[in-house]
Design a protein around this motif. Sequence first.
Motif, PDB file in Angstrom:
ATOM      1  N   ILE A   1       7.445   7.313   7.546  1.00  0.00           N
ATOM      2  CA  ILE A   1       7.661   6.053   6.826  1.00  0.00           C
ATOM      3  C   ILE A   1       7.497   4.884   7.795  1.00  0.00           C
ATOM      4  O   ILE A   1       8.023   4.909   8.912  1.00  0.00           O
ATOM      5  CB  ILE A   1       9.081   6.018   6.213  1.00  0.00           C
ATOM      6  N   ASP A   2       6.766   3.875   7.367  1.00  0.00           N
ATOM      7  CA  ASP A   2       6.670   2.621   8.108  1.00  0.00           C
ATOM      8  C   ASP A   2       7.873   1.770   7.695  1.00  0.00           C
ATOM      9  O   ASP A   2       7.943   1.296   6.550  1.00  0.00           O
ATOM     10  CB  ASP A   2       5.363   1.915   7.771  1.00  0.00           C
ATOM     11  N   LYS A   3       8.817   1.576   8.595  1.00  0.00           N
ATOM     12  CA  LYS A   3      10.050   0.859   8.261  1.00  0.00           C
ATOM     13  C   LYS A   3       9.835  -0.635   8.031  1.00  0.00           C
ATOM     14  O   LYS A   3      10.737  -1.317   7.531  1.00  0.00           O
ATOM     15  CB  LYS A   3      11.097   1.071   9.362  1.00  0.00           C
ATOM     16  N   ASN A   4       8.665  -1.145   8.384  1.00  0.00           N
ATOM     17  CA  ASN A   4       8.398  -2.568   8.143  1.00  0.00           C
ATOM     18  C   ASN A   4       8.394  -2.890   6.653  1.00  0.00           C
ATOM     19  O   ASN A   4       8.849  -3.959   6.237  1.00  0.00           O
ATOM     20  CB  ASN A   4       7.058  -2.970   8.766  1.00  0.00           C
ATOM     21  N   ASP A   5       7.865  -1.958   5.841  1.00  0.00           N
ATOM     22  CA  ASP A   5       7.804  -2.213   4.398  1.00  0.00           C
ATOM     23  C   ASP A   5       8.104  -0.967   3.572  1.00  0.00           C
ATOM     24  O   ASP A   5       7.858  -0.945   2.371  1.00  0.00           O
ATOM     25  CB  ASP A   5       6.438  -2.784   4.001  1.00  0.00           C
ATOM     26  N   PHE A   6       8.628   0.070   4.203  1.00  0.00           N
ATOM     27  CA  PHE A   6       8.981   1.323   3.537  1.00  0.00           C
ATOM     28  C   PHE A   6       7.762   1.919   2.811  1.00  0.00           C
ATOM     29  O   PHE A   6       7.812   2.296   1.649  1.00  0.00           O
ATOM     30  CB  PHE A   6      10.146   1.127   2.567  1.00  0.00           C
ATOM     31  N   SER A   7       6.675   2.029   3.542  1.00  0.00           N
ATOM     32  CA  SER A   7       5.448   2.608   3.003  1.00  0.00           C
ATOM     33  C   SER A   7       5.067   3.825   3.843  1.00  0.00           C
ATOM     34  O   SER A   7       5.687   4.102   4.880  1.00  0.00           O
ATOM     35  CB  SER A   7       4.316   1.574   3.014  1.00  0.00           C
ATOM     36  N   PHE A   8       4.033   4.540   3.400  1.00  0.00           N
ATOM     37  CA  PHE A   8       3.485   5.621   4.229  1.00  0.00           C
ATOM     38  C   PHE A   8       2.003   5.776   3.902  1.00  0.00           C
ATOM     39  O   PHE A   8       1.506   5.241   2.899  1.00  0.00           O
ATOM     40  CB  PHE A   8       4.251   6.930   4.018  1.00  0.00           C
ATOM     41  N   ILE A   9       1.312   6.468   4.770  1.00  0.00           N
ATOM     42  CA  ILE A   9      -0.126   6.681   4.606  1.00  0.00           C
ATOM     43  C   ILE A   9      -0.365   8.088   4.091  1.00  0.00           C
ATOM     44  O   ILE A   9       0.108   9.073   4.673  1.00  0.00           O
ATOM     45  CB  ILE A   9      -0.886   6.477   5.937  1.00  0.00           C
ATOM     46  N   TYR A  10      -1.109   8.182   2.979  1.00  0.00           N
ATOM     47  CA  TYR A  10      -1.441   9.477   2.394  1.00  0.00           C
ATOM     48  C   TYR A  10      -2.927   9.477   2.027  1.00  0.00           C
ATOM     49  O   TYR A  10      -3.379   8.601   1.289  1.00  0.00           O
ATOM     50  CB  TYR A  10      -0.589   9.735   1.153  1.00  0.00           C
ATOM     51  N   LYS A  11      -3.673  10.414   2.601  1.00  0.00           N
ATOM     52  CA  LYS A  11      -5.124  10.516   2.374  1.00  0.00           C
ATOM     53  C   LYS A  11      -5.817   9.186   2.658  1.00  0.00           C
ATOM     54  O   LYS A  11      -6.616   8.686   1.857  1.00  0.00           O
ATOM     55  CB  LYS A  11      -5.412  10.984   0.941  1.00  0.00           C
ATOM     56  N   ASN A  12      -5.440   8.612   3.804  1.00  0.00           N
ATOM     57  CA  ASN A  12      -6.030   7.370   4.302  1.00  0.00           C
ATOM     58  C   ASN A  12      -5.738   6.150   3.432  1.00  0.00           C
ATOM     59  O   ASN A  12      -6.390   5.107   3.573  1.00  0.00           O
ATOM     60  CB  ASN A  12      -7.553   7.510   4.478  1.00  0.00           C
ATOM     61  N   ALA A  13      -4.762   6.265   2.548  1.00  0.00           N
ATOM     62  CA  ALA A  13      -4.392   5.124   1.704  1.00  0.00           C
ATOM     63  C   ALA A  13      -2.911   4.827   1.880  1.00  0.00           C
ATOM     64  O   ALA A  13      -2.091   5.727   2.073  1.00  0.00           O
ATOM     65  CB  ALA A  13      -4.694   5.431   0.245  1.00  0.00           C
ATOM     66  N   LYS A  14      -2.582   3.549   1.821  1.00  0.00           N
ATOM     67  CA  LYS A  14      -1.188   3.130   1.955  1.00  0.00           C
ATOM     68  C   LYS A  14      -0.469   3.282   0.613  1.00  0.00           C
ATOM     69  O   LYS A  14      -0.962   2.827  -0.417  1.00  0.00           O
ATOM     70  CB  LYS A  14      -1.130   1.671   2.414  1.00  0.00           C
ATOM     71  N   VAL A  15       0.699   3.911   0.643  1.00  0.00           N
ATOM     72  CA  VAL A  15       1.506   4.106  -0.564  1.00  0.00           C
ATOM     73  C   VAL A  15       2.791   3.294  -0.436  1.00  0.00           C
ATOM     74  O   VAL A  15       3.528   3.434   0.537  1.00  0.00           O
ATOM     75  CB  VAL A  15       1.856   5.593  -0.778  1.00  0.00           C
ATOM     76  N   THR A  16       3.052   2.444  -1.417  1.00  0.00           N
ATOM     77  CA  THR A  16       4.301   1.682  -1.476  1.00  0.00           C
ATOM     78  C   THR A  16       5.092   2.140  -2.717  1.00  0.00           C
ATOM     79  O   THR A  16       4.563   2.851  -3.577  1.00  0.00           O
ATOM     80  CB  THR A  16       4.047   0.169  -1.550  1.00  0.00           C
ATOM     81  N   PHE A  17       6.338   1.693  -2.810  1.00  0.00           N
ATOM     82  CA  PHE A  17       7.206   2.188  -3.874  1.00  0.00           C
ATOM     83  C   PHE A  17       7.652   1.060  -4.806  1.00  0.00           C
ATOM     84  O   PHE A  17       7.964  -0.048  -4.367  1.00  0.00           O
ATOM     85  CB  PHE A  17       8.435   2.869  -3.269  1.00  0.00           C
TER      86      PHE A  17
END
Length: 325
Positions: free
Chosen positions: A59-75
């Motif tokens: 998890i990227d704590k800057n914005d609570f996102s992560f990278i999945y299959k080269n794409a950024k996923v946010t919630f």
Amino acid sequence: MKQNIAIVMGGYSSEVHISLKSGNVVYNHLNKDKYNVYRVLILKEKWVVLDHNEKEYPIDKNDFSFIYKNAKVTFDCVFNAIHGAPGENGQLLAYFNLINIKHTSAPFYQMALTFNKRDTLSAVKAYGIQTATSIYINKGDFIDIDAIVKKVGLPCFIKPNNAGSSYGISKAHTKEAILPAIETAFKEDSEILIESFLDGTEVSVGVIQYQGKVKVLPITEIVSENDFFDYEAKYQGKSQEITPARISSIQEAKVIAVAKKVYTILNMRGFSRSEYIFVNDEPYFLEMNTVPGLTEESILPQQAQAAGITLAALFENAITTALKN
């Protein structure tokens, strides 16, 4: 487009394994046709998303996102299933507030307040809610056993001020048992609460927001095989949890009114489960859990099902309510 839902689980306290069970139950019951559901494991050493093969994505704590299959996923929303710190004490929710992510729990201040047993008792007593007599002690304070017994009597309960799942709680029947019980409680927290024993029927009352209204769920009577409703009784089958509770209509009406009042005066949102003991038909408030257990065997899901609410409906309602708030 399906909304992305993060179920946060784990945490920094002794309740990690209980949180993992709750989080996985939520994951299994949420409608995958309606939501993209992700399990997010939050531990002191790592924050990661787990896929169905248990592969980890940081998890990227800057914005609570992560990278999945080269794409950024946010919630779009976070379902909070962390018992104890940092989910139940408000810390994580303050972070979500800062980065503007909605979540299924109450605002961070309400979560911090209700996680602190002493402060919760102080708040509700100001509104006339009955509670046990209590003493508050910080680690390092002088401990006067005679003064404790004089104020709260025997037997008495010694418990960590900021902890859940009955970790560190003891029931002292003698003066000699108080100091070892205090030492046990201090292993969980640097602040402890010592309370008088209330002799009466214990009940657990779930109060939630459901379909836009505050709803009191069917009441559960707690009958412990042990000396009190401790960890064994809660999680190892050493208790009977009887829903609906075997209480009189007068007791039922009183505890429903008090539970709804406590939920309202504390400005709660989302889930809550509070414990009460009846003394001469009057409900005495013990404490509130704002991230109660969410497994099929847990009390609040049992109460929801007794009210005709499935786990899928219960969990989806939490998300839709959070997205509207």
